[in-house]
Design an enzyme around this catalytic site. Structure first.
Site, PDB file in Angstrom:
ATOM      1  N   CYS A 116       0.868  -1.171   0.000  1.00  0.00           N
ATOM      2  CA  CYS A 116       0.000   0.000   0.000  1.00  0.00           C
ATOM      3  C   CYS A 116       0.910   1.228   0.000  1.00  0.00           C
ATOM      4  CB  CYS A 116      -0.864  -0.086   1.260  1.00  0.00           C
ATOM      5  SG  CYS A 116      -1.917   1.320   1.508  1.00  0.00           S
ATOM      6  N   CYS A 123      -2.615  14.974   3.354  1.00  0.00           N
ATOM      7  CA  CYS A 123      -3.723  15.027   2.391  1.00  0.00           C
ATOM      8  C   CYS A 123      -4.542  16.263   2.693  1.00  0.00           C
ATOM      9  CB  CYS A 123      -4.595  13.770   2.518  1.00  0.00           C
ATOM     10  SG  CYS A 123      -5.934  13.714   1.305  1.00  0.00           S
ATOM     11  N   CYS A 130     -10.532  10.222   8.866  1.00  0.00           N
ATOM     12  CA  CYS A 130      -9.222   9.748   8.431  1.00  0.00           C
ATOM     13  C   CYS A 130      -8.097  10.517   9.128  1.00  0.00           C
ATOM     14  CB  CYS A 130      -9.125   9.921   6.912  1.00  0.00           C
ATOM     15  SG  CYS A 130      -7.499   9.556   6.236  1.00  0.00           S
TER      16      CYS A 130
HETATM   17  N1  SAH Z   1      -7.233   9.183  -0.696  1.00  0.00           N
HETATM   18  C1  SAH Z   1      -7.593   7.926  -1.233  1.00  0.00           C
HETATM   19  C2  SAH Z   1      -6.610   6.834  -0.908  1.00  0.00           C
HETATM   20  C3  SAH Z   1      -6.031   6.844   0.461  1.00  0.00           C
HETATM   21  S1  SAH Z   1      -7.201   6.596   1.781  1.00  0.00           S
HETATM   22  C4  SAH Z   1      -8.989   7.548  -0.834  1.00  0.00           C
HETATM   23  O1  SAH Z   1      -9.597   8.237  -0.014  1.00  0.00           O
HETATM   24  O2  SAH Z   1      -9.499   6.572  -1.387  1.00  0.00           O
HETATM   25  C5  SAH Z   1      -7.250   4.837   1.713  1.00  0.00           C
HETATM   26  C6  SAH Z   1      -8.487   4.166   2.276  1.00  0.00           C
HETATM   27  O3  SAH Z   1      -8.523   4.282   3.686  1.00  0.00           O
HETATM   28  C7  SAH Z   1      -9.784   4.740   1.755  1.00  0.00           C
HETATM   29  O4  SAH Z   1     -10.582   3.690   1.252  1.00  0.00           O
HETATM   30  C8  SAH Z   1     -10.392   5.354   2.981  1.00  0.00           C
HETATM   31  O5  SAH Z   1     -11.785   5.341   2.875  1.00  0.00           O
HETATM   32  C9  SAH Z   1      -9.848   4.446   4.072  1.00  0.00           C
HETATM   33  N2  SAH Z   1      -9.890   5.022   5.399  1.00  0.00           N
HETATM   34  C10 SAH Z   1      -9.595   6.280   5.762  1.00  0.00           C
HETATM   35  N3  SAH Z   1      -9.762   6.436   7.104  1.00  0.00           N
HETATM   36  C11 SAH Z   1     -10.152   5.249   7.585  1.00  0.00           C
HETATM   37  C12 SAH Z   1     -10.466   4.779   8.899  1.00  0.00           C
HETATM   38  N4  SAH Z   1     -10.377   5.556   9.973  1.00  0.00           N
HETATM   39  N5  SAH Z   1     -10.832   3.481   9.030  1.00  0.00           N
HETATM   40  C13 SAH Z   1     -10.907   2.659   7.959  1.00  0.00           C
HETATM   41  N6  SAH Z   1     -10.613   3.050   6.710  1.00  0.00           N
HETATM   42  C14 SAH Z   1     -10.237   4.333   6.516  1.00  0.00           C
HETATM   43 FE1  SF4 Z   2      -7.292  11.979   2.058  1.00  0.00          FE
HETATM   44 FE2  SF4 Z   2      -7.885  10.254   3.987  1.00  0.00          FE
HETATM   45 FE3  SF4 Z   2      -9.836  11.353   2.545  1.00  0.00          FE
HETATM   46 FE4  SF4 Z   2      -8.219   9.530   1.403  1.00  0.00          FE
HETATM   47  S1  SF4 Z   2      -9.651   9.177   3.084  1.00  0.00           S
HETATM   48  S2  SF4 Z   2      -8.903  11.523   0.564  1.00  0.00           S
HETATM   49  S3  SF4 Z   2      -6.283  10.024   2.464  1.00  0.00           S
HETATM   50  S4  SF4 Z   2      -8.438  12.465   3.909  1.00  0.00           S
END
Ligand code: SAH
Ligand code: SF4
Length: 357
Positions: A116, A123, A130
């Protein structure tokens, strides 16, 4: 003739060859009067043999190697720390040349590893669940810093040669760093580069609809969409990008995204207790995605220190999954690997935790 000693100290003014694609390397070496196939040889050294200096490129003449060293350099990411979770997941902290840090996660499969990778330091999308989003944006990663996570692990760790899948689900939003991400993917999938099949590379996005369209025209890789809510009201609260590209716009871009053969789009849906995990939400989601060839990845929220939302019970998660299956969706419950070391989805911060193994 003895080869003059080539300095390994990178001169930051010289281009890092790992930021260049095949065509750009050809252009870079053209003034040296070299044949274009030399660029392919150089790429193979960088990505297939893990060369860290021009000295190692023994099928190039000594003069050419010296000349190359005058005009270009080979950058390398430094591993600052590796942590191993009880389930075997490994989180690797990389230090970038300017001092910023990023993280990659190695996830074990039966006979292979999935890597990954991050595409940005931080971000700016601000999704409220997140940790990466909560910590804000530092900068875009260069192509060399995206592919560098793979090369450094491929050649520097025992797991490296068994990395078979690349998912762009680490720190950052790949489609907000579009040019660099696409160049990195081209290098990943080139026969002269890292040599991954495009079926083994997945871009995950929060839903920047016009860039999804653009990507469909530029390259052919798997697409995962972080959906996380069955309606605009809740999605906009969780993911601010939804105010710019609401579900109708996002799903129209998804419908148009070219997926060859039997490949399917993936929708990721993080279940958060009392927020989006009710049976009615599963029903709503089933209606929303009707007619789109897709599978669903359900993820029980990974909590992190200070997170606003809570993980739902096992039973709630299973019920949600069952409703989607009753509607004939493939709904997979994604195991949260590495949560004990904050290596699971959404838990990456680019900072080492206090404990390592
Ligand atoms: N920015 C992109 C890729 C990075 S985030 C995106 O948002 O898709 C990668 C993954 O982590 C995404 O599927 C997001 O939904 C997930 N994710 C983010 N925060 C999370 C959390 N607290 N618990 C579980 N999955 C989470
Ligand atoms: Fe950015 Fe996290 Fe949202 Fe993905 S899930 S777009 S890493 S803030």
């Amino acid at each position: 003739m003895r080869l003059p000693k080539i300095s390994k100290t990178p001169c930051k003014d010289k281009p890092n060859l790992k930021d260049l694609d095949l065509h750009e390397i050809e252009t870079c070496i053209a003034p040296l009067g070299k044949e274009t196939y030399r660029a392919r040889q150089i790429m193979k050294w960088l990505y297939q043999f893990g060369a860290e200096s021009f000295e190692e490129m023994t099928n190039l003449s000594k003069d050419f190697r010296v000349a190359l060293n005058d005009i270009a350099r080979i950058g390398q990411l430094d591993i600052a720390k590796t942590q191993t979770s009880a389930d075997g997941t490994k989180k690797v902290l990389f230090r970038l040349e300017d001092g910023h840090s990023i993280e990659s996660v190695l996830i074990p499969g039966k006979n292979h590893w999935t890597l990954c990778v991050s595409t940005q330091a931080g971000c700016r999308m601000g999704c409220t669940f997140c940790l990466t989003g909560e910590q804000g944006f530092r900068r875009n990663l260069l192509p060399s810093e995206i592919t560098g996570q793979i090369t450094r692990l491929r050649f520097g760790t025992p797991e490296g040669e068994n990395i078979k899948n690349i998912v762009m689900m680490g720190m950052g939003e790949p489609l907000a760093n579009y040019e660099n991400t696409i160049k990195a993917i081209r290098i990943m999938t080139s026969d002269f580069g890292l040599g991954f099949s495009n079926r083994k590379v997945t871009v995950s996005t929060c839903g920047i609809a016009p860039m999804i369209k653009q990507m469909g025209q530029d390259i052919c890789v798997n697409l995962a969409i972080s959906l996380n809510a069955p309606d605009n009201k809740r999605r906009s609260e969780l993911m601010p990008i939804n105010r710019t590209y609401p579900l109708e716009t996002l799903l129209a871009a998804c419908r148009d995204y070219p997926m060859p053969g039997r490949r399917m789009l993936t929708f990721e849906y993080i279940l958060m207790a009392g927020i989006n995990d009710a049976p009615e939400d599963a029903e709503k989601l089933a209606r929303l995605l009707k007619g789109i060839r897709c599978k669903l990845n359900l993820i029980a929220l990974n909590e992190f220190p200070g997170s606003k939302y809570k993980t739902p019970s096992q039973e709630t998660v299973s019920n949600f999954q069952q409703i989607l299956m009753n509607h004939h969706y493939t709904a997979i419950l994604r195991a949260s690997k590495g949560s004990d070391i904050l290596a699971a989805c959404g838990q990456l911060s680019g900072q080492a935790n206090s404990h390592s193994y």
